[in-house]
Design a protein around this motif. Structure first.
Motif, mmCIF file in Angstrom:
data_model
loop_
_atom_site.group_PDB
_atom_site.id
_atom_site.type_symbol
_atom_site.label_atom_id
_atom_site.label_comp_id
_atom_site.label_asym_id
_atom_site.label_seq_id
_atom_site.Cartn_x
_atom_site.Cartn_y
_atom_site.Cartn_z
ATOM 1 N N PHE A 1 0.876 -1.165 0.000
ATOM 2 C CA PHE A 1 0.000 0.000 0.000
ATOM 3 C C PHE A 1 0.915 1.218 0.000
ATOM 4 C CE2 PHE A 1 -2.184 3.309 2.588
ATOM 5 C CZ PHE A 1 -3.079 3.685 1.613
ATOM 6 N N PRO A 2 0.856 2.031 -1.078
ATOM 7 C CA PRO A 2 1.868 3.094 -1.261
ATOM 8 C C PRO A 2 1.339 4.521 -1.159
ATOM 9 C CG PRO A 2 1.054 2.392 -3.384
ATOM 10 C CD PRO A 2 0.148 1.788 -2.343
ATOM 11 N N PRO A 3 0.912 4.980 0.003
ATOM 12 C CA PRO A 3 0.395 6.344 0.087
ATOM 13 C C PRO A 3 1.488 7.393 -0.056
ATOM 14 C CG PRO A 3 0.646 5.444 2.280
ATOM 15 C CD PRO A 3 0.932 4.324 1.325
ATOM 16 N N GLU A 4 1.104 8.505 -0.662
ATOM 17 C CA GLU A 4 2.003 9.650 -0.663
ATOM 18 C C GLU A 4 1.676 10.454 0.596
ATOM 19 O OE1 GLU A 4 1.715 12.235 -4.072
ATOM 20 O OE2 GLU A 4 3.259 13.556 -3.261
ATOM 21 N N HIS B 1 -8.199 8.874 3.103
ATOM 22 C CA HIS B 1 -9.665 8.946 3.034
ATOM 23 C C HIS B 1 -10.232 7.555 2.777
ATOM 24 C CE1 HIS B 1 -9.080 8.891 -1.297
ATOM 25 N NE2 HIS B 1 -8.487 10.081 -1.297
ATOM 26 N N GLY C 1 -11.426 6.248 0.232
ATOM 27 C CA GLY C 1 -10.922 5.614 -0.992
ATOM 28 C C GLY C 1 -9.644 4.834 -0.713
ATOM 29 N N HIS C 2 -8.790 5.410 0.124
ATOM 30 C CA HIS C 2 -7.572 4.691 0.509
ATOM 31 C C HIS C 2 -7.915 3.431 1.293
ATOM 32 C CE1 HIS C 2 -5.846 8.872 0.054
ATOM 33 N NE2 HIS C 2 -5.089 8.155 -0.759
ATOM 34 N N SER D 1 -8.219 0.648 -0.994
ATOM 35 C CA SER D 1 -6.918 0.172 -1.451
ATOM 36 C C SER D 1 -6.205 -0.627 -0.343
ATOM 37 C CB SER D 1 -6.086 1.386 -1.879
ATOM 38 O OG SER D 1 -4.784 1.014 -2.227
ATOM 39 N N THR E 1 -4.946 2.301 -9.048
ATOM 40 C CA THR E 1 -6.234 2.712 -9.599
ATOM 41 C C THR E 1 -6.146 2.937 -11.110
ATOM 42 O OG1 THR E 1 -5.683 4.837 -8.610
ATOM 43 C CG2 THR E 1 -7.376 3.555 -7.538
ATOM 44 N N ARG F 1 -11.331 3.236 -8.892
ATOM 45 C CA ARG F 1 -11.330 4.093 -7.708
ATOM 46 C C ARG F 1 -12.690 4.086 -7.066
ATOM 47 N NH1 ARG F 1 -7.236 7.662 -7.796
ATOM 48 N NH2 ARG F 1 -7.706 9.181 -6.190
ATOM 49 N N LEU F 2 -12.711 4.249 -5.787
ATOM 50 C CA LEU F 2 -13.974 4.401 -5.082
ATOM 51 C C LEU F 2 -14.444 5.852 -5.174
ATOM 52 C CD1 LEU F 2 -16.184 3.472 -3.098
ATOM 53 C CD2 LEU F 2 -14.595 4.013 -1.249
ATOM 54 N N SER G 1 -10.759 13.584 -2.769
ATOM 55 C CA SER G 1 -9.414 13.809 -3.283
ATOM 56 C C SER G 1 -8.681 14.595 -2.213
ATOM 57 C CB SER G 1 -9.475 14.552 -4.611
ATOM 58 O OG SER G 1 -8.935 15.839 -4.496
ATOM 59 N N LYS G 2 -7.435 14.192 -1.992
ATOM 60 C CA LYS G 2 -6.669 14.834 -0.936
ATOM 61 C C LYS G 2 -6.541 16.335 -1.186
ATOM 62 C CE LYS G 2 -3.464 11.613 -0.892
ATOM 63 N NZ LYS G 2 -2.130 11.039 -0.810
HETATM 64 P P1 ATP Z 1 -5.851 11.518 -4.082
HETATM 65 O O1 ATP Z 1 -6.100 11.772 -5.521
HETATM 66 O O2 ATP Z 1 -7.071 11.511 -3.248
HETATM 67 O O3 ATP Z 1 -4.788 12.392 -3.531
HETATM 68 P P2 ATP Z 1 -3.915 9.517 -4.507
HETATM 69 O O4 ATP Z 1 -4.155 8.333 -5.385
HETATM 70 O O5 ATP Z 1 -3.082 10.594 -5.044
HETATM 71 O O6 ATP Z 1 -5.316 10.029 -4.007
HETATM 72 P P3 ATP Z 1 -2.050 8.167 -2.833
HETATM 73 O O7 ATP Z 1 -1.544 8.551 -1.497
HETATM 74 O O8 ATP Z 1 -1.109 8.171 -3.951
HETATM 75 O O9 ATP Z 1 -3.319 9.103 -3.123
HETATM 76 O O10 ATP Z 1 -2.800 6.766 -2.744
HETATM 77 C C1 ATP Z 1 -2.300 5.596 -2.173
HETATM 78 C C2 ATP Z 1 -3.037 4.442 -2.776
HETATM 79 O O11 ATP Z 1 -4.437 4.554 -2.551
HETATM 80 C C3 ATP Z 1 -2.822 4.389 -4.273
HETATM 81 O O12 ATP Z 1 -2.517 3.069 -4.649
HETATM 82 C C4 ATP Z 1 -4.134 4.856 -4.834
HETATM 83 O O13 ATP Z 1 -4.389 4.285 -6.071
HETATM 84 C C5 ATP Z 1 -5.134 4.406 -3.764
HETATM 85 N N1 ATP Z 1 -6.322 5.249 -3.799
HETATM 86 C C6 ATP Z 1 -6.394 6.591 -3.683
HETATM 87 N N2 ATP Z 1 -7.653 7.038 -3.819
HETATM 88 C C7 ATP Z 1 -8.423 5.955 -4.022
HETATM 89 C C8 ATP Z 1 -9.816 5.740 -4.244
HETATM 90 N N3 ATP Z 1 -10.688 6.761 -4.284
HETATM 91 N N4 ATP Z 1 -10.254 4.473 -4.405
HETATM 92 C C9 ATP Z 1 -9.400 3.451 -4.350
HETATM 93 N N5 ATP Z 1 -8.082 3.571 -4.157
HETATM 94 C C10 ATP Z 1 -7.577 4.804 -4.003
#
Ligand code: ATP
Ligand code: MG
Ligand code: MG
Length: 549
Positions: A30-33, A39, A41-42, A45, A229, A261-262, A270-271
């Motif tokens: 699981f690779p969050p930035e 949120h 959506g995460h 994931s 996603t 994506r959810l 969105s962050k």
């Molecule tokens: P955001 O656009 O909200 O900033 P992001 O994809 O840039 O979301 P990341 O921190 O890069 O945020 O996300 C970490 C993981 O969570 C990624 O693999 C991303 O695909 C997944 N993810 C983010 N938003 C969603 C979502 N709405 N539904 C499912 N997975 C998500």
């Protein structure tokens, strides 16, 4: 323990295993930035990645994708860990930072240059965009594309050493300027940015781009299935090109799989936008109970089980869709119906005086904490009580089975009362109701079985606590119109605060986070703003379920 229905991702994994790939085991991440709070959506994931590893008895890494220092911060690193743990997942010793790979990633870039597969380009960002063209026209090669390996190696080393200003040069992969996929038209893989990084400090002034760092971080960590996603679908050829070009074996190297994506109705997801809400003070913080962040849901009173259940029920699909927020509410309601103790609370109190009840008497009535449960508490009953203002009507229609002049109701866990008088002030406002009670009508009494249509919740006026209750509505009034600034769609009534709610004293020593069902009202949770003599409740969700399966 996570229930695991199979899904198309698992079908792909099953196929891979059948073909003899990934003999060492399944490994996800699981690779969050770390540029904001997680949120819902995460959460999807997280459930997919950790859940898949669990299903295959494999491993799942928590990797901070911290290659873009501009918006990143340790506050986010900490909150992300707290949220993943709270959801019920553990990474044990498998916590990594992409920034830990900066040396290796630099090495990979050098190797690409040495193999003639990357070059330093001096075009500006705008020129690069123009040269790359559009879907309908092919790209144009950069005049710097055919620099020699030596020249590229020297320039790239100079970039690293800080010899050039931000934006003056980039490193690009040398792929195919006529590819129908714009991603493949010599993408930028390194940029110059003299920015302090929250982990590596000022060691680096060049940073790898996401499309370069991500596949290679996956490969470094021996990830087998890199689940991301859908918007990354067009990046998959680049993902594979990099692994191929750097000699990673097809039988073991990671494979990117995209899922939808959810998206949830009435929900900002969105962050970037969530940050806008926080910074613009439209909400009290990332964990405002109206926020669709994991910390917001936690504070609001959602349980991790309900969020995991939701993620399970929505499934994993390959095309984008919008999930009804009612489904999420359904999941928390179902979970809390099992778990939450029932108590009585009156949000908008109306005083009731039981005229034939002894003045200083207080008796304790036995009340079950949950239907059909053996757990009980005692609720005090006294001469003066509160009921809900909406449970009394002076001029009541026939079908009004709550309290009305001359009418009878049962007080939950207590007696049947009859309204004898309505007391008003000079302005004609009702100030209190006078009633008589039937002393034999409580449980075990001679008239306990009398059939009465309405049962009301109530609290003792002498023996109750006062609380502030916060009622929440959706942050977004309607579904986000992408053409419109989403701030314009904010619901001005997403928070309604009610002071002077009256609640039975059994909740007095409950900890922050304790969840209750307020009888006939919904589910409520003690908020962290609670202090001595200032009890604050969040409404998690009402009782009525609008989710149609
Ligand atoms: P955001 O656009 O909200 O900033 P992001 O994809 O840039 O979301 P990341 O921190 O890069 O945020 O996300 C970490 C993981 O969570 C990624 O693999 C991303 O695909 C997944 N993810 C983010 N938003 C969603 C979502 N709405 N539904 C499912 N997975 C998500
Ligand atoms: Mg991202
Ligand atoms: Mg983002």
């Amino acid at each position: 323990n996570v229930k695991l229905l199979s899904n198309f991702i698992h079908n792909i994994i099953d196929e891979d295993l059948k073909e003899g790939k990934y003999a060492e085991g399944i490994h996800t991440r699981f690779p969050p930035e770390p540029n904001g709070y997680l949120h819902i959506g995460h959460a999807k994931s997280i459930c997919i990645n950790f859940g898949t590893a669990q299903k295959y008895s494999g491993l799942c890494n928590l990797r901070f994708d911290d290659t873009n220092p501009t918006k990143e911060d340790v506050e986010y690193v900490d909150s992300i860990q707290e949220d993943v743990k709270w959801l019920g997942f553990t990474w044990q010793d498998r916590k990594f930072y992409a920034s830990d790979y900066f040396d290796q990633l630099y090495g990979f870039a050098v190797k690409l240059i040495e193999n003639g597969k990357a070059y330093v380009c001096d075009l500006t960002a705008d020129e690069i965009r123009q040269y790359r063209g559009t879907l309908t026209e092919t790209g144009k090669e950069s005049p710097y594309r055919n620099r020699t390996v030596e020249e590229n190696l020297t320039l790239f080393a100079q970039m690293k050493n800080g010899d050039f200003a931000d934006g003056t040069r980039v490193l690009r992969a040398k792929i195919d300027m006529s590819s129908p996929n714009i991603t493949m038209r010599d993408p930028v893989i390194y940029r110059i940015a003299h920015i302090h990084h929250h982990r590596t400090g000022d060691k680096w002034c060049i940073y790898p781009m996401y499309d370069f760092a991500h596949p290679l971080s996956d490969a470094i960590e021996n990830i087998t299935h890199s689940i991301c996603t859908l918007e990354f679908e067009e990046h998959r050829p680049l993902y594979n090109w990099l692994l191929e070009s750097l000699g990673f074996d097809i039988m073991t190297r990671p494979k990117q799989i995209e899922f939808a994506r959810l998206n949830i109705t009435n929900t900002v997801m969105s962050k970037r936008k969530l940050r806008q809400l926080v910074e613009g003070k439209y909400v009290s913080g990332w964990d405002d109970p109206r926020m669709p962040t994991i910390s917001g849901f936690r504070r609001r009173g959602y349980t991790p089980e309900s969020i995991r259940d939701f993620c399970e029920q929505i499934g994993v699909a390959k095309s984008n869709s919008l999930v009804d927020v009612a489904m999420l509410e359904h999941c928390v309601r179902e979970d809390l119906n099992e778990k939450a103790d029932r108590v009585m609370a009156v949000l908008k109190p109306l005083k009731v005086v039981i005229t034939n009840y002894p003045d200083d008497q207080c008796e304790y009535l036995l009340a079950d904490n949950q239907p059909n449960s053996d757990n009980h508490r005692y609720v005090p009953f006294t001469k003066e009580l509160y009921i809900e203002q909406t449970d009394f009507m002076e001029e009541a229609p026939k079908k009004f089975f709550r309290l009305k002049p001359g009418g009878e109701v049962r007080l939950k866990h207590g007696y049947i009362i009859k309204c004898t008088d309505v007391i008003k002030d000079d302005a004609g406002n009702i100030t209190e109701i006078h009633c008589t009670y039937d002393p034999d009508s409580k449980t075990g009494g001679a008239t306990a079985g009398r059939k009465i249509k309405g049962t009301l919740h109530w609290v003792s006026a002498q023996e109750c606590l006062t609380a502030q209750v916060r009622l929440y509505d959706y942050l977004l009034r309607e579904d986000e119109d992408p053409e419109k600034d989403f701030i314009a769609n904010l619901n001005p009534n997403s928070l309604i605060t009610i002071d002077d709610c009256k609640i039975e004293p059994s909740v007095a020593w409950a900890a922050v986070g304790t969840k209750y069902q307020f009888l006939r009202q919904g589910y409520f949770c003690i908020d962290k703003d609670t202090q001595k003599d200032h009890l604050v409740f969040n409404r998690i969700v009402g009782l009525r379920d609008s989710w149609a399966k």
